[in-house]
Design a protein around this motif. Structure first.
Motif: not given
Length: 687
Positions: A155-158, A173-175, A180, A193
């Motif tokens: 998974c990552c988030y922007n 995108c940060q994994p 976190t 994800c």
């Protein structure tokens, strides 16, 4: 012998018997109603008859004080009975309290239920950790089995970054694995994800991150307060919802408000056609023409020049927020330039701009319904609740607006009834109402379609709902506010009054010199705070409401000879709007097709006898449009000035699917493009 008791009474009998009381009351009621039957103006008659009735009681029940009070009570009870059935009742304004369940409306109303956006819960969640003053993003282990993942996944988030109102970027995108921390420079995120083969999840989370500059502002003003309790303000609005449709579609929510001592302003009357001018009257104190002069929304940086009420609160130590669903038709962006700078400290538009594109699901009635795992309206309501929770012990001003479940239908809002009732209960459970003034309101009722085309719909469009919650500490400190709000329930009120109420709230903080220092409502000099009793003898003219939008009059069907001239004048007015600039060569002139309905207003007590007010519904060719107009006919004016159109001409049938040669120009409601240069466009009705 039968006359003896009356003779004795005139001599000063001490107290009438119970049998006499009933008899005398019957006589008074009969006399009062018999006379009313022969008169048109009830209120004036009451004023004139009171001395006569007192004199009659003088002879019927004697001179002594108990009998005088008894006679007065009889008269007042009759007057009260005569005024039942009205939201407002005075010489200057009579607004009828209409039945929300009339057949003409209920035949168009359907029960709707709240449908989940997804059959399974979201895989990720965020929550604020006060110990580290940051949001934590985590994978929900309870929801994970629902996704039936058979392969390893990541998974990552922007982060969502606002460049302008209409240009939003996503960061790289940060994994992350199971959990976190999010940076306080990130307002909201989009999470995805995927396995080696496919994306299994995408969702978004708007947040209210900790801001150093905001915290400094709050602490600075808190020190100045020296322990004084300062009320916060939470405004929650629903587009296109009349007072009657709130009762009809949200009976549980409405009953909850009544049962828990929220203050209703039942005579709340809109001042203009659509959302933008009504909200500008509330938020700035301007009418539309003044807005165009001072902070034109069609020019770059125009709206940034407006003195929005949230700027005033921010200047005096409040943290501010604004959120609105349906990005494409946002109040300050649809056919307008929007804001060049973020208008508030916490601004939801950037997140929803991305969410609608990347997470958007089902489209209901041309408006987005779901974004990710929840309705877009619920995203706004949750954001409002999170904002209030984050600043529970501080002073905040939040303005939140939804339209996706209400804009073009009387039925869809029904699906939100249980949710909003529980939402209000949640505000109580979380302690938000202990220190917050909450304003629950709308801008107008439905403006198009079969509901609007009914006689009930005429009034519903003009009478939105308004409820105000006053926290207990303010009720104790300012009992006169409670008295005023109760009196004002049945008084004519406007968005300008609400604007001045917000300034009144700010003046109570001690952070400004006085309410007068904050200024009034520029375009309504006689408007005032709702925390003060509204004069009973208030008219629409007193509070800058044109005849066309005013609900203070009753109308009767008419066949006056003047009607055709009035209708032709209306069509000529529309054609004059199209006879200049870029419209001239693109729009066909309209012709009167038919007068469908014609009404003449009953005169109020102090209307000039030489003026008559008419309301017409007419159709035109070649666009087959249905318009509604209100006109004044003044017999004493010169011939060319005898007829005056008041307010704008309303288009009341739908023109959805037709945008034509004018693009998003508001004049499309009048324009029939030459050579039929038309094309489909789904947002046409949201002007």
């Amino acid at each position: 012998m039968e006359s003896q008791p009356l003779i004795e009474s005139c001599k000063g009998s001490t107290k009438p018997s119970s049998q006499q009381s009933i008899s005398y009351k019957s006589i008074l009621i009969w006399f009062f109603r018999k006379t009313l039957w022969q008169r048109k103006n009830v209120y004036i008659l009451v004023t004139l008859l009171i001395p006569i009735l007192y004199l009659l009681c003088y002879c019927l029940v004697g001179l002594n004080e108990p009998n005088y009070k008894y006679a007065k009570e009889v008269i007042e009870s009759i007057v009260k009975e005569e005024r039942q059935g009205y939201l407002v009742y005075s010489d200057y304004c009579k607004i009828v309290d209409r039945d929300p369940y009339k057949y003409e409306i209920m035949m168009l109303f359907n029960d709707t239920v709240l449908q989940p956006c997804k059959p399974y819960p979201p895989l990720t969640q965020v929550h604020y950790d006060s110990s580290i003053q940051r949001y934590l993003l985590s994978v929900d282990p309870i929801a994970f089995p629902k996704y039936n993942v058979k392969h390893s996944f990541g998974c990552c988030y922007n982060g969502v970054e606002r460049i302008s109102d209409d240009y939003i970027e996503l960061t790289e995108c940060q994994p992350f694995t199971s959990r976190t921390e999010l940076s306080n420079t990130t307002d909201s995120i989009i999470v995805s994800c995927q396995t080696d083969h496919e994306r299994i999840y995408i969702n978004g989370h708007p947040t209210i991150p900790e801001r150093y500059d905001v915290r400094q502002r709050l602490e600075h003003w808190a020190q100045k307060d020296r322990g004084k309790r300062v009320p916060s303000v939470l405004m929650i609005g629903i587009d296109s919802t009349s007072r009657l449709n709130l009762i009809r579609a949200m009976p549980k929510t409405t009953q909850y408000l009544y049962d828990n001592d929220w203050f209703e302003l039942a005579g709340y009357n809109k001042i203009e056609d659509n959302t933008f001018p009504n909200l500008m009257a509330l938020l700035v104190g301007y009418n539309l023409s003044t807005v165009l002069k001072h902070c034109n929304p069609y020019e770059i940086n125009g709206l940034d020049q407006c003195d929005f009420i949230w700027k005033l609160f921010q200047k005096h130590g409040y943290v501010t927020a604004y959120g609105e669903d349906a990005v494409q038709i946002n109040t300050f962006n649809y056919m307008k330039r929007g804001f060049q700078q973020p208008p508030v400290d916490h601004y939801l538009r950037p997140y929803l701009f991305v969410a609608e594109k990347q997470l958007g699901g089902f489209i209901h009635d041309y408006l987005p319904d779901c974004v990710g795992f929840e309705l877009e309206a619920i995203t706004v309501y949750r954001y409002a609740q999170e904002f209030a929770n984050r600043y529970l012990n501080n002073s905040f001003f939040g303005f939140f607006w939804t339209s996706t479940h209400s804009h073009d239908t009387i039925s869809q809002t029904r699906s939100m009834d249980e949710y909003l009732k529980e939402y209000m209960q949640g505000l109580v459970a979380q302690g938000i109402l202990e220190n917050s003034i909450v304003i629950f309101f709308s801008d107008h009722g439905l403006r198009f379609g079969p509901t609007r085309d009914s006689w009930s719909g005429y009034f519903e469009e003009r009478l939105p709902f308004l409820f105000i919650w006053l926290p207990e500490f303010m009720r104790q400190a300012y009992p006169e506010f409670v008295d005023a709000l109760r009196v004002n329930r049945k008084r004519l009120t406007t968005p300008y009054d609400l604007h001045l109420t917000l300034k009144h709230i700010l003046s109570l903080t001690g952070r400004v010199g006085s309410q007068e220092d904050l200024g009034g409502a520029k375009d309504c000099p006689q408007c005032q705070s709702l925390f003060k009793p509204i004069p009973l003898n208030r008219s629409c003219a007193d509070v800058s409401i044109e005849d066309h939008w005013c609900t203070c009059r009753t109308f009767k069907r008419t066949t006056d000879k003047i009607l055709t001239r009035l209708a032709q004048h209306t069509v000529e007015h529309i054609n004059s709007l199209l006879a200049n600039g870029s419209y001239l060569n693109r729009c066909e002139p309209l012709q009167l097709n038919q007068i469908q309905h014609a009404y003449r207003a009953d005169a109020n007590a102090f209307d000039p006898r030489h003026v008559r007010i008419y309301m017409l519904t007419l159709t035109t060719l070649p666009n087959y449009a249905k318009y509604e107009a209100t006109l004044r006919y003044d017999k004493l004016q010169p011939k060319h000035n005898k007829i005056r159109l008041t307010g704008s001409v309303s288009r009341i049938n739908s023109y959805r699917g037709y945008i034509g040669c004018l693009g998003r120009d508001p004049m499309i409601r009048y324009c029939y493009c030459r050579n039929q240069l038309r094309k489909s466009y789904s947002e046409t009705n949201y002007l």
